[in-house]
Motif scaffolding. Structure first.
Motif, PDB file in Angstrom:
ATOM      1  N   ASP A 189      -3.671 -21.123 -70.974  1.00 14.44           N
ATOM      2  CA  ASP A 189      -3.477 -19.983 -72.047  1.00 14.44           C
ATOM      3  C   ASP A 189      -4.822 -19.168 -72.275  1.00 14.44           C
ATOM      4  O   ASP A 189      -4.811 -18.114 -72.566  1.00 14.44           O
ATOM      5  N   ALA A 190      -6.096 -20.137 -72.059  1.00  7.15           N
ATOM      6  CA  ALA A 190      -7.097 -19.402 -72.320  1.00  7.15           C
ATOM      7  C   ALA A 190      -7.768 -18.393 -71.249  1.00  7.15           C
ATOM      8  O   ALA A 190      -8.462 -17.466 -71.467  1.00  7.15           O
ATOM      9  N   THR A 191      -6.902 -18.266 -70.229  1.00  8.61           N
ATOM     10  CA  THR A 191      -7.138 -17.141 -68.968  1.00  8.61           C
ATOM     11  C   THR A 191      -6.269 -16.034 -69.245  1.00  8.61           C
ATOM     12  O   THR A 191      -6.427 -15.056 -68.528  1.00  8.61           O
ATOM     13  N   TYR A 192      -5.297 -16.033 -70.312  1.00  4.59           N
ATOM     14  CA  TYR A 192      -4.189 -15.049 -70.376  1.00  4.59           C
ATOM     15  C   TYR A 192      -4.964 -13.426 -70.369  1.00  4.59           C
ATOM     16  O   TYR A 192      -4.776 -12.612 -69.602  1.00  4.59           O
ATOM     17  N   GLU A 193      -5.719 -13.343 -71.502  1.00  4.09           N
ATOM     18  CA  GLU A 193      -6.236 -12.124 -71.698  1.00  4.09           C
ATOM     19  C   GLU A 193      -7.200 -11.655 -70.573  1.00  4.09           C
ATOM     20  O   GLU A 193      -7.093 -10.568 -70.306  1.00  4.09           O
ATOM     21  N   LYS A 194      -7.761 -12.424 -69.883  1.00 11.65           N
ATOM     22  CA  LYS A 194      -8.761 -12.088 -68.752  1.00 11.65           C
ATOM     23  C   LYS A 194      -7.992 -11.671 -67.728  1.00 11.65           C
ATOM     24  O   LYS A 194      -8.608 -11.200 -66.720  1.00 11.65           O
ATOM     25  N   ARG A 195      -6.906 -12.028 -67.414  1.00 12.84           N
ATOM     26  CA  ARG A 195      -6.023 -11.819 -66.273  1.00 12.84           C
ATOM     27  C   ARG A 195      -5.192 -10.782 -66.649  1.00 12.84           C
ATOM     28  O   ARG A 195      -4.352 -10.219 -65.376  1.00 12.84           O
ATOM     29  N   LEU A 196      -5.238 -10.006 -67.519  1.00 12.06           N
ATOM     30  CA  LEU A 196      -4.291  -8.772 -67.779  1.00 12.06           C
ATOM     31  C   LEU A 196      -4.726  -7.583 -66.943  1.00 12.06           C
ATOM     32  O   LEU A 196      -5.972  -7.284 -66.911  1.00 12.06           O
ATOM     33  N   ARG A 197      -3.947  -7.058 -66.562  1.00  9.47           N
ATOM     34  CA  ARG A 197      -4.247  -5.697 -65.491  1.00  9.47           C
ATOM     35  C   ARG A 197      -3.188  -4.694 -65.814  1.00  9.47           C
ATOM     36  O   ARG A 197      -2.082  -4.967 -65.979  1.00  9.47           O
ATOM     37  N   ASP A 198      -3.476  -3.637 -65.411  1.00 12.00           N
ATOM     38  CA  ASP A 198      -2.473  -2.500 -65.431  1.00 12.00           C
ATOM     39  C   ASP A 198      -2.541  -1.515 -64.178  1.00 12.00           C
ATOM     40  O   ASP A 198      -3.513  -0.637 -64.062  1.00 12.00           O
TER      41      ASP A 198
END
Length: 215
Positions: A189-198
């Motif tokens: 869960d701690a990686t969620y924001e870091k892995r967001l891409r568009d």
């Protein structure tokens, strides 16, 4: 009775691969059932279902790698404008010079283990597939008989991963890494924001692009 009798005597091979609901879930009272419950409770608490996408890709990587597939992580799509696609990855086939890569489009759905994914949900993923692409649908629930038949009969290039496989993957990874299920879920869960891409899914075919910042 001529051609009118064909629907009654024709053998439908797709039915042979249908798995019932019980087989798609961990056995009652098993350690895997406890794991699946922890996964569902973690993401349902505070209505954090969207963040299940990060775990879904980890599970997809485990399942594909288990069959010796060369899965490479891409990214998790942003909440708006993903059109039913929750994560993007790459499947490398072959080795060295003799290698080709395929786009993997993933959809994730954290739902009650007693729930069944409908054909409508599957259709959203299939509609996004282009020639040579593969779909992957990960759920903490199950897939209905009609959905499985549709995928098989229409020969959709789609990997279906039900709750039992989610629990199996999480259990195996936590044992391998020597951590508890709770700690593992927090780590992912701690990686969620870091892995967001568009990005356009085809960009995952560029080596290393999935791990870089948006540009």
């Amino acid at each position: 009775e001529g051609s009118a009798s064909l629907p009654r005597v024709r053998r439908v091979v797709a039915r042979l691969g249908i798995t019932n609901k019980e087989e798609q879930l961990p056995p009652a009272g098993s350690a895997e059932e406890t794991v699946l419950k922890k996964v569902y409770d973690f993401y349902s608490a505070g209505n954090r279902y969207k963040r299940f996408e990060a775990l879904a890709e980890v599970v997809a990587e485990f399942v594909i790698s288990e069959s010796h597939g060369g899965y490479k992580s891409g990214w998790v799509t942003r909440g708006s404008g993903d059109h039913g696609i929750d994560f993007v990855g790459r499947l490398d086939v072959g080795s060295g010079f003799s290698t080709t890569s395929l786009v993997v489009l993933g959809q994730a759905k954290c739902e009650s283990p007693n729930s069944s994914t409908s054909g409508k949900d599957i259709a959203r993923t299939v509609a996004r597939l282009r020639r040579g692409w593969i779909g992957c649908y990960v759920t903490t629930g199950t897939f209905s008989t009609s959905t499985q038949k549709e995928v098989a009969e229409d020969r959709y290039p789609l990997i279906l991963i039900p709750g039992a496989k989610v629990a199996e993957a999480v259990s195996a990874i936590t044992i391998r890494d020597g951590i508890s299920v709770d700690d593992f879920l927090l780590r992912v869960d701690a990686t969620y924001e870091k892995r967001l891409r568009d990005r356009d899914p085809e960009q995952v075919l560029v080596p290393g692009l999935g791990e870089t910042a948006d540009g």
